[in-house]
Design a protein around this motif. Structure first.
Motif, PDB file in Angstrom:
ATOM      1  N   SER A 130     -17.994  55.507 146.589  1.00  0.00           N
ATOM      2  CA  SER A 130     -16.847  55.638 145.695  1.00  0.00           C
ATOM      3  C   SER A 130     -16.329  54.266 145.262  1.00  0.00           C
ATOM      4  N   VAL A 131     -16.276  53.345 146.215  1.00  0.00           N
ATOM      5  CA  VAL A 131     -15.820  51.990 145.894  1.00  0.00           C
ATOM      6  C   VAL A 131     -16.800  51.305 144.940  1.00  0.00           C
ATOM      7  N   VAL A 132     -18.085  51.410 145.230  1.00  0.00           N
ATOM      8  CA  VAL A 132     -19.093  50.785 144.373  1.00  0.00           C
ATOM      9  C   VAL A 132     -19.045  51.382 142.968  1.00  0.00           C
ATOM     10  N   ASP A 133     -18.906  52.691 142.870  1.00  0.00           N
ATOM     11  CA  ASP A 133     -18.828  53.336 141.559  1.00  0.00           C
ATOM     12  C   ASP A 133     -17.616  52.836 140.782  1.00  0.00           C
ATOM     13  N   GLY A 134     -16.492  52.643 141.480  1.00  0.00           N
ATOM     14  CA  GLY A 134     -15.300  52.130 140.814  1.00  0.00           C
ATOM     15  C   GLY A 134     -15.504  50.726 140.286  1.00  0.00           C
ATOM     16  N   PHE A 135     -16.148  49.889 141.081  1.00  0.00           N
ATOM     17  CA  PHE A 135     -16.474  48.538 140.617  1.00  0.00           C
ATOM     18  C   PHE A 135     -17.406  48.600 139.407  1.00  0.00           C
ATOM     19  N   ALA A 136     -18.422  49.468 139.479  1.00  0.00           N
ATOM     20  CA  ALA A 136     -19.392  49.576 138.385  1.00  0.00           C
ATOM     21  C   ALA A 136     -18.715  50.011 137.087  1.00  0.00           C
ATOM     22  N   GLN A 137     -17.758  50.901 137.183  1.00  0.00           N
ATOM     23  CA  GLN A 137     -17.022  51.320 135.993  1.00  0.00           C
ATOM     24  C   GLN A 137     -16.226  50.163 135.400  1.00  0.00           C
ATOM     25  N   THR A 138     -15.680  49.310 136.268  1.00  0.00           N
ATOM     26  CA  THR A 138     -14.945  48.135 135.794  1.00  0.00           C
ATOM     27  C   THR A 138     -15.891  47.153 135.118  1.00  0.00           C
ATOM     28  N   VAL A 139     -17.053  46.941 135.724  1.00  0.00           N
ATOM     29  CA  VAL A 139     -18.066  46.061 135.135  1.00  0.00           C
ATOM     30  C   VAL A 139     -18.493  46.588 133.762  1.00  0.00           C
TER      31      VAL A 139
END
Length: 219
Positions: A130-139
């Protein structure tokens, strides 16, 4: 009537987890014992079992607690409703700071999560995803072309590669501390080496040392 918990119960519990994380990081989950944890905390072994039923409970609390704190940091930044680049920079700053104060717990997460039971492993990994997906969306919000090329997740993992393993070589008692390193990571990720700026507003400390530590050795 059941006895209530003492006023210092949670503080003692946190201390036990901190000491257990240190021992697991230094000795490995298999090498550390409940006796060693009790001694590190200044407790008897029976007193230790008052807080945690066994070594596995310590491992689960360390790993799940760490990823839950990371998720909380991400959620706090999301609520700030920042534009993509300031949001990414704030995320990097907070995660570097979190790793700085939880470097033992992070090492346990990286190296000892394999000892979790399947259902516990999946729950911890789900929070991580979930954290990685959130970062990826920001990227992807900052660089839409990365999303178009379906490279948001790999690019995000490269970012985590920079900050996740910092504990293996960075020495905060050197020339720079974690507060100084966080914007350098953000500059490097967002603009490349040419965009990296020296730390501002901090007095010079003694010359630091950067030493590569082999995987599995204590930091």
């Amino acid at each position: 009537m059941a006895r209530g918990r003492s006023a210092g119960y949670e503080d003692q519990r946190d201390l036990i987890l901190q000491q257990a994380a240190r021992l697991f990081a230094e000795q490995g989950y298999g090498g550390a014992s409940m006796n060693a944890v009790a001694q590190a905390c200044g407790l008897s072994k029976p007193a230790l079992y008052h807080y945690f039923r066994d070594k596995y409970a310590l491992l689960l609390n360390i790993t799940e607690g760490h990823v839950t704190r990371l998720q909380a940091q991400f959620d706090a930044v999301a609520q700030m409703e920042l534009a993509p680049e300031p949001r990414l920079r704030e995320l990097i700053r907070r995660f570097v700071a979190e790793y700085a104060q939880a470097r033992y717990a992070h090492r346990v997460l990286v190296e000892d999560v394999k000892f979790l039971q399947p259902e516990d492993w999946e729950r911890v990994r789900a929070i991580e995803r979930s954290v990685v997906d959130g970062f990826a969306q920001t990227v992807e919000a900052l660089w839409p072309q990365v999303g178009t090329a379906r490279m948001a997740k790999p690019t995000t993992m490269l970012l985590f590669g920079m900050i996740n393993w910092m504990f293996t070589w960075f020495r905060p008692d050197g020339a720079m501390d974690y507060d100084a390193m966080a914007p350098i990571v953000a500059d490097l990720f967002c603009g490349g080496v040419a965009a990296v700026k020296p730390p501002q507003g901090k007095p010079a400390k003694r010359r630091g040392r950067i030493r590569v530590v082999p995987t599995g050795a204590p930091p």
